[in-house]
Scaffold this motif. Structure first.
Motif, PDB file in Angstrom:
ATOM      1  N   ALA A 270       0.711  -1.357   0.194  1.00  0.00           N
ATOM      2  CA  ALA A 270       0.011  -0.035   0.041  1.00  0.00           C
ATOM      3  C   ALA A 270       1.106   1.165  -0.023  1.00  0.00           C
ATOM      4  O   ALA A 270       0.803   2.096  -0.695  1.00  0.00           O
ATOM      5  CB  ALA A 270      -0.983  -0.034   0.927  1.00  0.00           C
ATOM      6  N   ALA A 271       1.881   1.145   0.805  1.00  0.00           N
ATOM      7  CA  ALA A 271       2.782   2.339   0.954  1.00  0.00           C
ATOM      8  C   ALA A 271       3.604   2.561  -0.265  1.00  0.00           C
ATOM      9  O   ALA A 271       3.594   3.506  -0.880  1.00  0.00           O
ATOM     10  CB  ALA A 271       4.021   1.970   2.027  1.00  0.00           C
ATOM     11  N   ASP A 272       3.822   1.361  -1.013  1.00  0.00           N
ATOM     12  CA  ASP A 272       4.600   1.354  -2.419  1.00  0.00           C
ATOM     13  C   ASP A 272       3.951   2.004  -3.542  1.00  0.00           C
ATOM     14  O   ASP A 272       4.148   2.847  -4.354  1.00  0.00           O
ATOM     15  CB  ASP A 272       5.130   0.112  -2.885  1.00  0.00           C
ATOM     16  N   GLY A 273       2.543   1.785  -3.471  1.00  0.00           N
ATOM     17  CA  GLY A 273       1.553   2.315  -4.170  1.00  0.00           C
ATOM     18  C   GLY A 273       1.026   3.607  -4.350  1.00  0.00           C
ATOM     19  O   GLY A 273       0.447   4.286  -4.942  1.00  0.00           O
ATOM     20  N   LYS A 274       1.322   4.328  -2.997  1.00  0.00           N
ATOM     21  CA  LYS A 274       0.996   5.676  -2.725  1.00  0.00           C
ATOM     22  C   LYS A 274       1.653   6.561  -3.839  1.00  0.00           C
ATOM     23  O   LYS A 274       2.832   6.700  -3.799  1.00  0.00           O
ATOM     24  CB  LYS A 274       1.416   6.096  -1.244  1.00  0.00           C
ATOM     25  N   PRO A 275       0.831   7.492  -4.243  1.00  0.00           N
ATOM     26  CA  PRO A 275       1.638   8.704  -5.044  1.00  0.00           C
ATOM     27  C   PRO A 275       2.373   9.459  -4.551  1.00  0.00           C
ATOM     28  O   PRO A 275       2.195   9.886  -3.382  1.00  0.00           O
ATOM     29  CB  PRO A 275       0.403   9.341  -5.867  1.00  0.00           C
ATOM     30  N   VAL A 276       3.307   9.976  -5.133  1.00  0.00           N
ATOM     31  CA  VAL A 276       4.206  11.023  -4.612  1.00  0.00           C
ATOM     32  C   VAL A 276       3.602  12.229  -4.994  1.00  0.00           C
ATOM     33  O   VAL A 276       3.064  12.586  -6.119  1.00  0.00           O
ATOM     34  CB  VAL A 276       5.636  11.014  -5.305  1.00  0.00           C
ATOM     35  N   ARG A 277       3.410  13.479  -3.951  1.00  0.00           N
ATOM     36  CA  ARG A 277       2.913  14.552  -4.329  1.00  0.00           C
ATOM     37  C   ARG A 277       3.638  15.542  -3.882  1.00  0.00           C
ATOM     38  O   ARG A 277       4.377  15.961  -3.019  1.00  0.00           O
ATOM     39  CB  ARG A 277       1.848  14.825  -3.101  1.00  0.00           C
ATOM     40  N   LEU A 278       3.927  16.373  -5.085  1.00  0.00           N
ATOM     41  CA  LEU A 278       4.876  17.630  -5.161  1.00  0.00           C
ATOM     42  C   LEU A 278       3.973  18.969  -5.425  1.00  0.00           C
ATOM     43  O   LEU A 278       3.091  18.950  -6.281  1.00  0.00           O
ATOM     44  CB  LEU A 278       5.965  17.524  -6.462  1.00  0.00           C
ATOM     45  N   ALA A 279       4.280  19.879  -4.610  1.00  0.00           N
ATOM     46  CA  ALA A 279       3.426  21.194  -4.630  1.00  0.00           C
ATOM     47  C   ALA A 279       4.507  22.097  -5.260  1.00  0.00           C
ATOM     48  O   ALA A 279       5.788  22.030  -5.296  1.00  0.00           O
ATOM     49  CB  ALA A 279       3.415  21.707  -3.240  1.00  0.00           C
ATOM     50  N   TYR A 280       3.969  23.021  -5.981  1.00  0.00           N
ATOM     51  CA  TYR A 280       4.654  24.074  -6.602  1.00  0.00           C
ATOM     52  C   TYR A 280       3.842  25.417  -6.791  1.00  0.00           C
ATOM     53  O   TYR A 280       2.579  25.408  -6.983  1.00  0.00           O
ATOM     54  CB  TYR A 280       5.495  23.773  -8.035  1.00  0.00           C
ATOM     55  N   VAL A 281       4.583  26.429  -7.132  1.00  0.00           N
ATOM     56  CA  VAL A 281       3.780  27.717  -7.406  1.00  0.00           C
ATOM     57  C   VAL A 281       3.967  28.052  -8.905  1.00  0.00           C
ATOM     58  O   VAL A 281       4.745  27.502  -9.353  1.00  0.00           O
ATOM     59  CB  VAL A 281       4.556  29.042  -6.715  1.00  0.00           C
ATOM     60  N   GLU A 282       2.916  28.543  -9.486  1.00  0.00           N
ATOM     61  CA  GLU A 282       2.784  28.597 -11.064  1.00  0.00           C
ATOM     62  C   GLU A 282       3.727  29.602 -11.606  1.00  0.00           C
ATOM     63  O   GLU A 282       3.413  30.529 -12.432  1.00  0.00           O
ATOM     64  CB  GLU A 282       1.372  28.744 -11.558  1.00  0.00           C
ATOM     65  N   TRP A 283       5.122  29.507 -10.995  1.00  0.00           N
ATOM     66  CA  TRP A 283       6.251  30.346 -11.989  1.00  0.00           C
ATOM     67  C   TRP A 283       6.686  29.398 -12.921  1.00  0.00           C
ATOM     68  O   TRP A 283       6.674  28.014 -12.698  1.00  0.00           O
ATOM     69  CB  TRP A 283       7.440  30.647 -11.071  1.00  0.00           C
ATOM     70  N   ASP A 284       7.106  29.883 -13.960  1.00  0.00           N
ATOM     71  CA  ASP A 284       7.593  29.032 -15.181  1.00  0.00           C
ATOM     72  C   ASP A 284       8.756  28.177 -14.616  1.00  0.00           C
ATOM     73  O   ASP A 284       8.898  27.036 -15.221  1.00  0.00           O
ATOM     74  CB  ASP A 284       8.046  29.879 -16.215  1.00  0.00           C
ATOM     75  N   CYS A 285       9.665  28.542 -13.765  1.00  0.00           N
ATOM     76  CA  CYS A 285      10.755  27.771 -13.422  1.00  0.00           C
ATOM     77  C   CYS A 285      10.383  26.509 -12.566  1.00  0.00           C
ATOM     78  O   CYS A 285      10.765  25.742 -12.716  1.00  0.00           O
ATOM     79  CB  CYS A 285      11.754  28.479 -12.760  1.00  0.00           C
ATOM     80  N   ALA A 286       9.257  26.985 -11.769  1.00  0.00           N
ATOM     81  CA  ALA A 286       8.869  25.984 -10.829  1.00  0.00           C
ATOM     82  C   ALA A 286       8.133  24.827 -11.672  1.00  0.00           C
ATOM     83  O   ALA A 286       7.930  23.565 -11.503  1.00  0.00           O
ATOM     84  CB  ALA A 286       8.096  26.511  -9.669  1.00  0.00           C
ATOM     85  N   THR A 287       7.162  25.244 -12.430  1.00  0.00           N
ATOM     86  CA  THR A 287       6.393  24.511 -13.428  1.00  0.00           C
ATOM     87  C   THR A 287       7.331  23.316 -14.259  1.00  0.00           C
ATOM     88  O   THR A 287       7.238  22.125 -14.059  1.00  0.00           O
ATOM     89  CB  THR A 287       5.466  25.428 -14.321  1.00  0.00           C
ATOM     90  N   ALA A 288       8.493  24.018 -14.761  1.00  0.00           N
ATOM     91  CA  ALA A 288       9.386  23.136 -15.382  1.00  0.00           C
ATOM     92  C   ALA A 288       9.923  22.373 -14.635  1.00  0.00           C
ATOM     93  O   ALA A 288       9.996  20.955 -14.899  1.00  0.00           O
ATOM     94  CB  ALA A 288      10.228  24.066 -16.117  1.00  0.00           C
ATOM     95  N   SER A 289      10.489  22.510 -13.444  1.00  0.00           N
ATOM     96  CA  SER A 289      11.292  21.463 -12.429  1.00  0.00           C
ATOM     97  C   SER A 289      10.289  20.665 -12.005  1.00  0.00           C
ATOM     98  O   SER A 289      10.729  19.505 -11.885  1.00  0.00           O
ATOM     99  CB  SER A 289      12.000  22.388 -11.518  1.00  0.00           C
ATOM    100  N   SER A 290       9.125  21.085 -11.386  1.00  0.00           N
ATOM    101  CA  SER A 290       8.307  20.085 -11.092  1.00  0.00           C
ATOM    102  C   SER A 290       7.913  18.988 -11.886  1.00  0.00           C
ATOM    103  O   SER A 290       7.772  17.751 -11.634  1.00  0.00           O
ATOM    104  CB  SER A 290       6.989  20.835 -10.481  1.00  0.00           C
ATOM    105  N   HIS A 291       7.514  19.206 -13.045  1.00  0.00           N
ATOM    106  CA  HIS A 291       7.193  18.317 -14.311  1.00  0.00           C
ATOM    107  C   HIS A 291       8.219  17.177 -14.433  1.00  0.00           C
ATOM    108  O   HIS A 291       8.199  16.382 -15.113  1.00  0.00           O
ATOM    109  CB  HIS A 291       6.444  19.039 -15.437  1.00  0.00           C
ATOM    110  N   LEU A 292       9.630  17.987 -14.631  1.00  0.00           N
ATOM    111  CA  LEU A 292      10.690  17.286 -14.835  1.00  0.00           C
ATOM    112  C   LEU A 292      10.941  16.261 -13.720  1.00  0.00           C
ATOM    113  O   LEU A 292      11.119  15.117 -13.942  1.00  0.00           O
ATOM    114  CB  LEU A 292      12.063  18.192 -15.019  1.00  0.00           C
ATOM    115  N   ALA A 293      10.906  16.561 -12.545  1.00  0.00           N
ATOM    116  CA  ALA A 293      10.915  15.651 -11.327  1.00  0.00           C
ATOM    117  C   ALA A 293       9.821  14.493 -11.492  1.00  0.00           C
ATOM    118  O   ALA A 293      10.199  13.183 -11.390  1.00  0.00           O
ATOM    119  CB  ALA A 293      10.679  16.399  -9.935  1.00  0.00           C
ATOM    120  N   LYS A 294       8.658  15.089 -11.825  1.00  0.00           N
ATOM    121  CA  LYS A 294       7.459  13.844 -11.988  1.00  0.00           C
ATOM    122  C   LYS A 294       7.846  13.169 -13.315  1.00  0.00           C
ATOM    123  O   LYS A 294       7.638  11.498 -12.878  1.00  0.00           O
ATOM    124  CB  LYS A 294       6.022  14.744 -12.481  1.00  0.00           C
ATOM    125  N   ALA A 295       8.303  13.336 -14.185  1.00  0.00           N
ATOM    126  CA  ALA A 295       8.759  12.524 -15.435  1.00  0.00           C
ATOM    127  C   ALA A 295       9.997  11.627 -14.919  1.00  0.00           C
ATOM    128  O   ALA A 295       9.664  10.273 -15.195  1.00  0.00           O
ATOM    129  CB  ALA A 295       9.333  13.339 -16.544  1.00  0.00           C
TER     130      ALA A 295
END
Length: 282
Positions: free
Chosen positions: A20-45
């Motif tokens: 169950a723990a292994d299946g838990k999604p990772v949750r990343l928060a970010y402010v909608e700055w372009d740098c934050a959006t880019a890095s957050s989606h890169l980490a997600k990928a």
């Protein structure tokens, strides 16, 4: 026999909990700055493609982002501007989060104008307020940059100008419109940002250092992530760019028409395999 049965049940329960723990999604928060959006989606990928975990990226305000990490409602963020912009937020959650260090340096805040505007310093703005239509074009109310900009308005006595609230998108739209018309405009700005690649701009000098000096963008995670998701923690601990130009390139891709954030993140991974290998500790 009863002891064996109980032991078996205990083992199965532990295995179920681990699954169950292994299946838990990772949750990343970010402010909608372009740098934050880019890095957050890169980490997600990287986490999804290389670690096999589902990732949720959640756009929120800066204050909500820090509180969510501190409370454990999200697992982390890759967009903490330190030591100045988010410094007050960090103080409020001291001991409740873990700072994993910078993912990129050379960051800064300031006010910027197009190169055709001959002014060099914030101190010159009041005398030229009419040329700027009495406005300093800002971003999200409550953001670190806006708080510092409000202080700059006071410290420099800019009583002939108004700091206009908006967002990163409305700020760049106003900048684009002014440049097309060859009009004077001053905007609250930060680096790294794609706008410095698109237009010829320069920062105004800030002799009082109200807007701070060079900053770094850090990764910050909730306490306990290293125990709950050690492989995610290890990746985030290693996650960093070789230089700010890499981040600005990714941000520029995201500004293209019909840009796909995840497709661009995967494109970045493909073009920088050595970085991905480093991040994964391989």
């Amino acid at each position: 026999m009863k002891k064996i049965l109980l032991l078996t049940l205990a083992v199965l329960l532990l295995a179920a909990q681990a699954l169950a723990a292994d299946g838990k999604p990772v949750r990343l928060a970010y402010v909608e700055w372009d740098c934050a959006t880019a890095s957050s989606h890169l980490a997600k990928a990287v986490i999804e493609d290389k670690l096999g975990r589902k990732v949720e990226v959640l756009p929120v305000s800066a204050a909500a982002m820090w509180m969510a990490v501190a409370s454990g409602d999200v697992d982390g963020m890759v967009t903490a501007w330190l030591p100045v912009t988010h410094g007050d937020y960090l103080k409020k959650v001291e001991g409740k989060v873990k700072d994993l260090g910078p993912l990129v340096g050379g960051a800064r805040l300031g006010w910027a104008v197009p190169d055709y505007v001959p002014l060099k310093s914030i101190e010159e703005l009041n005398a030229n307020a009419d040329k700027f239509k009495g406005k300093v074009i800002g971003i999200d109310p409550g953001s670190g940059l806006m708080k510092l900009s409000e202080k700059a308005m006071q410290d420099y006595g800019l009583n002939k100008l108004t700091l206009v609230e908006g967002s990163g998108a409305t700020m760049t739209a106003a900048l684009d419109d002014a440049i097309r018309r060859k009009e004077w405009v001053v905007v609250t700005a930060w680096s790294p940002h794609w706008m410095f690649g698109r237009w010829k701009l320069h920062y105004l000098d800030d002799p009082k250092k109200v807007l701070g000096e060079e900053e770094r963008i850090h990764t910050v995670v909730r306490n306990g992530l290293d125990k709950d998701m050690p492989e995610v923690y290890a990746f985030l601990d290693r996650f960093r760019y070789a230089d700010a130009n890499q981040l600005e390139t990714l941000m520029a891709w995201n500004q293209e028409k019909n840009a796909d954030l995840m497709a661009n993140a995967r494109r970045f991974m493909k073009e920088h395999p050595e970085l991905v290998t480093e991040w994964l500790g391989q």
